[in-house]
Design a protein around this motif. Structure first.
Motif, PDB file in Angstrom:
ATOM      1  N   UNK A  45      -0.151  38.631 -17.599  1.00 39.40           N
ATOM      2  CA  UNK A  45       0.283  38.655 -18.854  1.00 39.40           C
ATOM      3  C   UNK A  45      -0.669  39.628 -19.697  1.00 39.40           C
ATOM      4  N   UNK A  46      -0.126  40.367 -20.608  1.00 39.90           N
ATOM      5  CA  UNK A  46      -0.725  41.277 -21.471  1.00 39.90           C
ATOM      6  C   UNK A  46      -1.283  42.437 -20.796  1.00 39.90           C
ATOM      7  N   UNK A  47      -1.035  42.688 -19.813  1.00 36.04           N
ATOM      8  CA  UNK A  47      -1.038  44.049 -18.888  1.00 36.04           C
ATOM      9  C   UNK A  47       0.152  44.631 -18.417  1.00 36.04           C
ATOM     10  N   UNK A  48      -0.003  45.295 -17.439  1.00 37.63           N
ATOM     11  CA  UNK A  48       1.239  46.093 -17.111  1.00 37.63           C
ATOM     12  C   UNK A  48       1.984  45.169 -16.010  1.00 37.63           C
ATOM     13  N   UNK A  49       2.529  44.193 -16.328  1.00 33.66           N
ATOM     14  CA  UNK A  49       3.278  43.317 -15.336  1.00 33.66           C
ATOM     15  C   UNK A  49       4.620  43.953 -15.123  1.00 33.66           C
ATOM     16  N   UNK A  50       5.394  43.519 -14.160  1.00 34.08           N
ATOM     17  CA  UNK A  50       6.688  43.985 -13.981  1.00 34.08           C
ATOM     18  C   UNK A  50       7.605  43.150 -12.894  1.00 34.08           C
ATOM     19  N   UNK A  51       8.811  43.194 -12.866  1.00 38.09           N
ATOM     20  CA  UNK A  51       9.639  42.588 -11.855  1.00 38.09           C
ATOM     21  C   UNK A  51       9.722  43.372 -10.736  1.00 38.09           C
ATOM     22  N   UNK A  52       9.543  42.922  -9.504  1.00 30.66           N
ATOM     23  CA  UNK A  52       9.311  43.578  -8.288  1.00 30.66           C
ATOM     24  C   UNK A  52      10.283  43.139  -7.073  1.00 30.66           C
ATOM     25  N   UNK A  53      10.448  43.882  -6.191  1.00 29.50           N
ATOM     26  CA  UNK A  53      11.343  43.507  -5.092  1.00 29.50           C
ATOM     27  C   UNK A  53      10.475  43.980  -3.860  1.00 29.50           C
ATOM     28  N   UNK A  54      10.004  43.163  -3.022  1.00 27.03           N
ATOM     29  CA  UNK A  54       9.204  43.608  -1.686  1.00 27.03           C
ATOM     30  C   UNK A  54      10.065  42.912  -0.499  1.00 27.03           C
ATOM     31  N   UNK A  55       9.641  43.432   0.647  1.00 24.44           N
ATOM     32  CA  UNK A  55      10.283  43.158   1.738  1.00 24.44           C
ATOM     33  C   UNK A  55       9.373  41.880   2.313  1.00 24.44           C
ATOM     34  N   UNK A  56      10.207  40.778   2.685  1.00 21.01           N
ATOM     35  CA  UNK A  56       9.363  39.615   2.983  1.00 21.01           C
ATOM     36  C   UNK A  56       8.381  39.702   4.243  1.00 21.01           C
ATOM     37  N   UNK A  57       8.765  40.296   5.282  1.00 19.35           N
ATOM     38  CA  UNK A  57       8.139  40.538   6.525  1.00 19.35           C
ATOM     39  C   UNK A  57       7.113  41.523   6.444  1.00 19.35           C
TER      40      UNK A  57
END
Length: 401
Positions: free
Chosen positions: A307-319
């Motif tokens: 929080x307070x910084x460059x946070x974002x929603x991300x999608x990554x591959x689980x494996x």
């Protein structure tokens, strides 16, 4: 029966099958994975969903529990924590219980953090300072209460105890001590306790492995799995995060366990076998400071960064941990899932419904529903979405299909 009546009955039956409502009785829902089984709700709108009711519950970040037509949450005002019970449809206050509790605003706004848990006709609550309550869920009558910190002399981590209670069979398991604390859920009597070292802030998470249940907790220095029967340590993976903030619950698939934390620590996928937890991959691609990610079709969706910084929603591959995309507008918000849709509440109070695509961020609907700081995970239950901000402003939105 005439053909019209037959067609009408068939249509009614099909509609009943198409839409499925669901309660949300504990932190992260029935399956504790942030995913609701509810379907048939309205995910697309041109204007903001209708507001059914609003309330203010005081400062805090606790989420919501919804069961049997009631919604529960907590907040702090005038150095008192209050547990609230509202009618889920109308917002009418059914009962509340207040008790002395410091705001605890040294590092943030303070207030309550753990979400209550419903088990049958009982409601359980753990405060940041070790107060534990067992309520009659319908009336608020106290069945038993105690302060486990005072009873065990367990050290309080910097932000207070942060996890929600886990009901497992006859036990109430809490993230207190290095490897948890178990109470008899009917009496509050201590069944077992762990070493007096800093707890983390995650909620005890049950998994099944080799035909037995294990409970995974984030401690101040590791992620550890214990036997719920006696608290015996089964395996442990060192995970040193700044300030001991191991707050995000693990995400589990089979013998694979995903752990993640903020403060630029990052994430790892662990493969568990026997007493070992070996690293499959580790990187800084996903840094869940507070709220855990959700797993859909082999991909994790979560908030990366502080929080307070460059946070974002991300999608990554689980494996593999491979990053697929990043979306800045969510900030240090939160995400949950229902009916194959992402339900995102941004840090600034924008509610976003999106397709869970590995190819790109694909929003379907957006609406500003709150102001102020919003770190709390929204909850969908029975055609209504419940959201809150740090100041305790609660909004209930109608998304019935």
């Amino acid at each position: 029966m005439n053909p019209f009546s037959t067609s009408l009955c068939l249509a009614t039956a099909l509609c009943a099958q198409a839409a499925l409502a669901a309660d949300w009785p504990q932190w992260r829902g029935p399956d504790r994975n942030g995913i609701s089984a509810e379907s048939g709700w309205n995910a697309k709108w041109s204007n903001a969903p209708k507001v059914l009711w609003k309330a203010n519950v005081g400062t805090g970040f606790a989420s919501f529990t919804v069961a049997n037509g009631k919604v529960y949450t907590t907040g702090n005002a005038d150095n008192k924590d209050t547990v609230f019970c509202f009618d889920a449809t109308t917002g009418k206050e059914i009962w509340k219980h207040a008790y002395d509790a410091d705001l605890g605003d040294k590092y943030f706004e303070g207030g309550t953090t753990g979400t209550p848990a419903v088990d049958g006709d009982k409601l359980y609550q753990l405060s940041r300072w070790g107060d534990v309550f067992c309520f009659e869920a319908a009336t608020g009558k106290i069945i038993w209460s105690k302060n486990v910190q005072q009873e065990t002399d367990a050290r309080i981590p910097d932000w207070g105890f942060g996890g929600s209670p886990l009901v497992w069979k006859h036990l109430l398991i809490l993230n207190v001590g290095q490897g948890g604390l178990a109470l008899d859920k009917t009496s509050g009597k201590i069944v077992w306790e762990s070493d007096d070292r800093n707890a983390g802030y995650s909620t005890p998470f049950p998994i099944e492995r080799n035909g037995k249940t294990e409970i995974i907790l984030g401690s101040g220095r590791s992620y550890v799995a214990v036997d719920p029967v006696n608290g015996q340590k089964l395996w442990e993976h060192p995970w040193n995060t700044s300030y001991g903030v191991n707050a995000a619950d693990p995400v589990v698939q089979g013998d694979l366990v995903f752990v993640s934390s903020g403060y630029n620590k990052g994430a790892a996928l662990l493969k568990t076998a026997g007493s070992n937890a070996d690293v499959v991959w580790q990187s800084r691609v996903m840094r869940n400071q507070m709220n855990p990610s959700v797993l859909i079709d082999g991909h994790l969706y979560g908030i990366d960064g502080n929080e307070g910084k460059d946070a974002s929603l991300k999608c990554i591959e689980f494996s593999t941990g491979t990053e697929k995309w990043s979306e800045k507008s969510a900030g240090a918000g939160s995400v949950t899932v229902a009916d194959g849709k992402l339900i995102v509440l941004s840090e600034k109070g924008e509610l976003i419904i999106a397709e869970p695509s590995k190819d790109a961020f694909k929003p379907l609907s957006r609406a500003q529903v709150l102001s102020g700081r919003c770190w709390t995970v929204p909850v969908l239950a029975n055609g209504r979405i419940y959201c809150r901000n740090a100041a305790g402003d609660v909004v209930c939105l109608d998304v019935k299909g």
